[in-house]
Design an enzyme around this catalytic site. Structure first.
Site, short mmCIF file in Angstrom:
data_model
loop_
_atom_site.label_atom_id
_atom_site.label_comp_id
_atom_site.label_asym_id
_atom_site.label_seq_id
_atom_site.Cartn_x
_atom_site.Cartn_y
_atom_site.Cartn_z
N GLY A 49 0.83 -1.19 0.00
CA GLY A 49 0.00 0.00 0.00
C GLY A 49 0.87 1.24 0.00
O GLY A 49 2.07 1.20 0.28
N THR A 50 0.23 2.36 -0.29
CA THR A 50 0.95 3.62 -0.38
C THR A 50 -0.06 4.76 -0.42
O THR A 50 -1.27 4.52 -0.47
CB THR A 50 1.85 3.67 -1.62
OG1 THR A 50 2.61 4.88 -1.62
CG2 THR A 50 1.01 3.63 -2.88
N THR A 51 0.43 5.97 -0.42
CA THR A 51 -0.40 7.16 -0.63
C THR A 51 0.35 8.10 -1.57
O THR A 51 1.41 8.61 -1.22
CB THR A 51 -0.69 7.88 0.69
OG1 THR A 51 -1.39 7.01 1.57
CG2 THR A 51 -1.55 9.11 0.44
N LYS A 82 8.93 7.69 -4.22
CA LYS A 82 7.83 7.21 -5.04
C LYS A 82 7.44 8.19 -6.14
O LYS A 82 6.45 7.99 -6.82
CB LYS A 82 6.61 6.92 -4.16
CG LYS A 82 6.87 5.86 -3.12
CD LYS A 82 5.65 5.59 -2.27
CE LYS A 82 5.95 4.56 -1.19
NZ LYS A 82 4.76 4.28 -0.35
#
EC number: 3.4.25.1
Length: 302
Positions: A49-51, A82
């Site tokens: 997961g990430t944002t 990222k």
């Protein structure tokens, strides 16, 4: 285990614009196995997961992301980047499998450089998004996971595109990708407007990512902030997400609007309210008007 180690593909000899890219049927898997089924059975299944977010406004495009790279319940890297630059006027946020994102951005950098040498100028952001979408669509169903927002500035001004590994390509003003995107969208939808200043855009991006890292377990680390201008992209800052969230909680809340200003802003409502009060004062306690549905004062309580 990387995808290329599992499949052992070799590039066929073609005369197309990408001679080093294998075609959809160029993957080598054990005889009698379907490539998609083989990868689903033998490929790794790790939650990630990430944002990441990006939005377009008058002074360019803002790209922001957290820096936590997760591998299941294990934090593989707390300080990864990222947001990957493509060239001076184009960069992209990455969400999905880190190896896939890094590989396809290297492919995109090479293809755009070759087109620049052939045509004498850099392709537009829309052309770059279309090229990336077309290349990845050939590998649909092969467990490729790349979700990116391409942020750039070309002859048309600031541009923003969302590209997914199944070939999806969308143009818009706001995009947020990753497990923390619902929390980021909540902040962006409340504070975004196209005519905001540069400092307002910086504050909005930091606030959105910081709140997402506080609620999403797969997001964290720091907040990287990039700004794409007409002169090129720049790395604005990298702030600790936890410290940033604490500082945001200490900020004073906006004061509610005074009643006098509200009455001036809505004079019709104030006039209607005063008319109702005058009518109530002119009617006796035991009388009723034709438009009054209330019971008389003597029969209200039983």
């Amino acid at each position: 285990m990387a995808l290329q180690d599992v499949c052992k593909w070799q590039a066929p000899d073609t005369q197309g614009p990408s001679p080093h890219l294998p075609q959809a049927g160029g993957w080598l898997v054990p005889r009698g196995c379907d490539p998609q089924t083989f990868l689903q059975i033998h490929g790794p299944r790790l939650a990630h997961g990430t944002t990441t977010l990006a939005f377009r406004f008058r002074h360019g495009v803002i790209a922001a992301a957290d820096t936590r790279s997760s591998c299941g319940s294990y934090v593989a890297c707390p300080a990864s980047c990222k947001v990957i630059p493509v060239h001076q006027h184009l960069l992209g946020t990455t969400s999905g499998t880190s190896a896939d994102c890094a590989t396809w951005y290297r492919v995109l950098q090479r293809e755009l450089r070759l087109r620049e040498l052939r045509e004498g100028q850099l392709p537009s952001v829309a052309s770059a998004a279309k090229l990336l979408s077309a290349m990845m669509s050939h590998y649909r169903g092969l467990d490729l996971c790349v979700a990116t927002a391409l942020c750039g500035w070309d002859r048309s001004g600031p541009m923003l595109f969302y590209v997914y590994s199944d070939g999806t390509r969308l143009q818009g003003d706001i995009f947020s990708v990753g497990s923390g995107s619902p929390y980021a969208y909540g902040v962006l939808d409340r504070g975004y407007h196209y005519d905001m200043t540069t400092q307002e855009a910086y504050a909005l991006a930091r606030c959105a990512v910081a709140h997402a890292t506080h609620r999403d377990a797969y997001s964290g680390g720091s907040v990287d902030l990039f700004h794409v201008r007409k002169s090129g992209w720049e790395h604005v800052s990298r702030s600790d997400a936890c410290v940033l969230y604490v500082e945001l909680q200490k900020l004073p809340e906006p004061e509610p609007e005074p009643e006098e200003e509200a009455s001036h802003a809505h004079p019709e409502c104030a006039t209607a309210h005063s008319t109702v009060e005058d009518r109530e004062l002119s009617v006796g306690p035991g009388e009723m008007t034709p438009g009054d549905s209330r019971m008389p004062a003597g029969t209200e309580t039983l």
